[in-house]
Design an enzyme around this catalytic site. Sequence first.
Site, PDB file in Angstrom:
ATOM      1  N   CYS A   2      24.119 -21.241  -1.044  1.00 12.84           N
ATOM      2  CA  CYS A   2      25.042 -20.141  -1.262  1.00 12.84           C
ATOM      3  C   CYS A   2      24.554 -19.008  -0.380  1.00 12.84           C
ATOM      4  O   CYS A   2      23.458 -19.077   0.165  1.00 12.84           O
ATOM      5  CB  CYS A   2      25.021 -19.696  -2.723  1.00 12.84           C
ATOM      6  N   ARG A  27      27.775 -20.747   4.363  1.00  5.63           N
ATOM      7  CA  ARG A  27      26.807 -21.304   3.421  1.00  5.63           C
ATOM      8  C   ARG A  27      27.469 -21.792   2.140  1.00  5.63           C
ATOM      9  O   ARG A  27      26.817 -22.384   1.271  1.00  5.63           O
ATOM     10  CB  ARG A  27      25.763 -20.246   3.046  1.00  5.63           C
ATOM     11  N   TRP A  71      28.510 -22.196  -3.176  1.00  3.48           N
ATOM     12  CA  TRP A  71      28.726 -23.632  -2.935  1.00  3.48           C
ATOM     13  C   TRP A  71      28.258 -24.283  -4.227  1.00  3.48           C
ATOM     14  O   TRP A  71      27.075 -24.367  -4.504  1.00  3.48           O
ATOM     15  CB  TRP A  71      27.902 -24.097  -1.742  1.00  3.48           C
ATOM     16  N   ASN A  97      20.680 -17.831  -5.003  1.00  2.00           N
ATOM     17  CA  ASN A  97      20.880 -18.989  -4.128  1.00  2.00           C
ATOM     18  C   ASN A  97      19.738 -19.955  -4.401  1.00  2.00           C
ATOM     19  O   ASN A  97      18.572 -19.567  -4.318  1.00  2.00           O
ATOM     20  CB  ASN A  97      20.853 -18.536  -2.663  1.00  2.00           C
ATOM     21  N   GLY A  98      20.069 -21.202  -4.729  1.00  2.00           N
ATOM     22  CA  GLY A  98      19.031 -22.202  -5.001  1.00  2.00           C
ATOM     23  C   GLY A  98      19.385 -22.966  -6.274  1.00  2.00           C
ATOM     24  O   GLY A  98      20.537 -22.929  -6.727  1.00  2.00           O
ATOM     25  N   GLU A 452      26.706 -39.179  16.735  1.00  2.00           N
ATOM     26  CA  GLU A 452      27.013 -37.755  16.644  1.00  2.00           C
ATOM     27  C   GLU A 452      28.512 -37.511  16.852  1.00  2.00           C
ATOM     28  O   GLU A 452      29.122 -36.687  16.157  1.00  2.00           O
ATOM     29  CB  GLU A 452      26.178 -36.979  17.678  1.00  2.00           C
ATOM     30  N   LYS A 456      30.870 -35.666  14.048  1.00  2.00           N
ATOM     31  CA  LYS A 456      31.682 -34.464  14.320  1.00  2.00           C
ATOM     32  C   LYS A 456      33.134 -34.731  13.942  1.00  2.00           C
ATOM     33  O   LYS A 456      33.779 -33.913  13.308  1.00  2.00           O
ATOM     34  CB  LYS A 456      31.641 -34.080  15.803  1.00  2.00           C
ATOM     35  N   GLU A 459      33.616 -35.012  10.019  1.00  2.00           N
ATOM     36  CA  GLU A 459      33.376 -33.827   9.183  1.00  2.00           C
ATOM     37  C   GLU A 459      34.427 -32.753   9.367  1.00  2.00           C
ATOM     38  O   GLU A 459      34.702 -32.004   8.432  1.00  2.00           O
ATOM     39  CB  GLU A 459      31.960 -33.269   9.370  1.00  2.00           C
ATOM     40  N   HIS A 475      29.398 -57.874  14.735  1.00  2.00           N
ATOM     41  CA  HIS A 475      28.687 -58.436  13.577  1.00  2.00           C
ATOM     42  C   HIS A 475      29.280 -57.932  12.263  1.00  2.00           C
ATOM     43  O   HIS A 475      28.561 -57.670  11.305  1.00  2.00           O
ATOM     44  CB  HIS A 475      27.195 -58.091  13.657  1.00  2.00           C
ATOM     45  N   LYS A 574      26.647 -25.187   5.559  1.00  2.00           N
ATOM     46  CA  LYS A 574      25.838 -25.327   6.770  1.00  2.00           C
ATOM     47  C   LYS A 574      24.368 -25.568   6.468  1.00  2.00           C
ATOM     48  O   LYS A 574      23.664 -26.239   7.204  1.00  2.00           O
ATOM     49  CB  LYS A 574      25.977 -24.066   7.611  1.00  2.00           C
TER      50      LYS A 574
HETATM   51  C1  F6R Z   1      26.764 -31.701  11.266  1.00  2.00           C
HETATM   52  C2  F6R Z   1      25.759 -30.832  10.677  1.00  2.00           C
HETATM   53  C3  F6R Z   1      24.814 -31.408   9.693  1.00  2.00           C
HETATM   54  C4  F6R Z   1      23.402 -30.856   9.926  1.00  2.00           C
HETATM   55  C5  F6R Z   1      22.467 -31.310   8.809  1.00  2.00           C
HETATM   56  C6  F6R Z   1      21.041 -30.858   9.059  1.00  2.00           C
HETATM   57  O1  F6R Z   1      27.569 -31.003  12.156  1.00  2.00           O
HETATM   58  O2  F6R Z   1      25.701 -29.676  10.989  1.00  2.00           O
HETATM   59  O3  F6R Z   1      24.811 -32.791   9.714  1.00  2.00           O
HETATM   60  O4  F6R Z   1      22.950 -31.303  11.162  1.00  2.00           O
HETATM   61  O5  F6R Z   1      22.904 -30.789   7.590  1.00  2.00           O
HETATM   62  O6  F6R Z   1      20.969 -29.463   9.160  1.00  2.00           O
HETATM   63  P1  F6R Z   1      19.730 -28.764   9.801  1.00  2.00           P
HETATM   64  O7  F6R Z   1      19.698 -29.049  11.250  1.00  2.00           O
HETATM   65  O8  F6R Z   1      19.944 -27.307   9.526  1.00  2.00           O
HETATM   66  O9  F6R Z   1      18.515 -29.302   9.118  1.00  2.00           O
END
Ligand code: F6R
Length: 579
Positions: A2, A27, A71, A97-98, A452, A456, A459, A475, A574
């Site tokens: 959060c 967040r 969140w 937050n936590g 990756e 992208k 998500e 496979h 994030k």
């Molecule tokens: C995807 C994304 C997430 C982060 C993951 C790790 O676009 O952003 O998959 O890569 O949550 O986050 P960090 O790098 O902050 O540990």
Amino acid sequence: MCGIVGYIGRKTAAPIIIKGLKKLEYRGYDSFGIATIGSGIEICKHAGRISENARSALHLNGTIGIGHTRWATHGVPNDINAHPHTDCKNRIAIVHNGIIENYAILKRQLIARGHRFLSETDTEVIAHLIEENYKDNLLSAVQNIVPKLQGSFALLVISPEEERIIAARNASPLVIGIGDGEYFAASDMTPVLEYTERAVFLEDGDIASLSPANLEIYHGEKRVERSVELVDWSVEDTRKGGFAHYMLKEIYEQPQAFYDSTRTLDQETLPASVKKTSSVAIVACGSSFHAGLIFKYLLEETCGIPARIEYASEFKYFPPPVSCLVIGITQSGETADTLTALKQAKSHNCPTIAITNVPGSSVSRIADTTIFMRAGPEISVAATKSFIAQLAVLMQLVNLRSGEQFTKVLLHAHRAIEEVLLMDLSDAVSACKQAQSIFYVGRGPFYPVSLEGALKMKEISYIHAEGYAAGELKHGPFALLSKDTPVIAICMPDETYGVMISNIKEMKARGAPVIALGIEGDSELADIVDIFIPLPKTHKFVQILTSLVVFQLLAYHTAVALQRDVDKPRNLAKSVTVE
Ligand code: F6R
């Protein structure tokens, strides 16, 4: 997961907190709330986003306030579960937050002692615990109850009986911005940059008292001094600057982020642990894991240094590494699993390095050495420029360990990234936006690039997408191929070229449309696929970068075409501060 903001000073607090919470929406954004000290505690809290409901909080009075963007973890996102939470007598308001891991038992005890709970959150126990301990000193009350809390917290507490904010931190980020006769508290620097670049990053176990004229920091009961740091992120970096979304702006910032981040390291600043290591273990999550996987390929191939990589969340289920360098990659510096994995590595006496983007983040307090990339603040939930900046640092590590074979390549890589930013991907977007499912395939380091690309796409567009090593598709996943399941293949002119061409033909034979990324002028490839995306002819390191940028743009434009909420995809935040 959060975001929290606090303000104390001479100005009206609510507008500052509203603005700050908007910056922290990445967040979490399922509900929000603000409490100020006006006539008693004034509260406004709602389900939904602060960016869409800000006006509802503008009437709050007072020059002291705290706010929260949520969140949800404990309790659905509704008005009641939104923070701030208060005690039975409305003398205390808190944002948190936590996660309080022992909240259930604390709640039972508090109810048995007569406390009335309104919400389903873990947070509310903190307000009631403070209530029990509060006589005439809010700081002492918080100091008394903090040892009872298990879990992670960044807390802000106010009471109409005191002209101050009490802030406490354990394993969740909390920064104090130092203004002129005013203080700010926030989960990170982005809400603060507009007012000051001077900041104190609290340590785990710190409790701070912020009054308009004074900042006092205690570690438990003991008064401590913490250094004031200058954060050179620009406030412009936290604005959209004419782009439709932060994500697009951040994609366009990648040439600079790459260029700047390669310059974080040279032979002199290369950590001694990297210079002498003969093996490496990498821990990371999500996109950062994919950056680590690309690093593994390049490091083993180029430097002959064996590298093991684990999802940080799985690290504890394997035997610990023996005397090898453990590298944690985390752009936010707050990912709980990565922090735990690094702590575990340290407990086995392994040297540790963190690669992160956020000054003052928790990981830099855990790892022996921290390498800061220079991507600047990243607001969009999907990692783009922080990912490319991670690769800049990791490729520079490979370069330095390999006797600087790639210095020129890295020096000019940003130009190729600039070139692909201008590509027209409309045909590929049309193919993707109507797909039920998309496969991304590649070989060698282009396999993690595929992972990756798929991450992208899924998500932000919500289309199911999977990255695969190209040889693996036959496979099992071949059973899923059809005209509605495009395959996006990376086919570069290296030792994998011949077998990739065969793989593509096999996929085509099973009815899947194929979109291929290759090198410009490759007519053999262009002739056998449905859509050909030509990349500039460059070194393999740069092909990795340009392929990634194309995948980011493809995901972005597909998500926009489907009218998705690009910067704030559903259910995601994030910074993932829970295991
Ligand atoms: C995807 C994304 C997430 C982060 C993951 C790790 O676009 O952003 O998959 O890569 O949550 O986050 P960090 O790098 O902050 O540990």
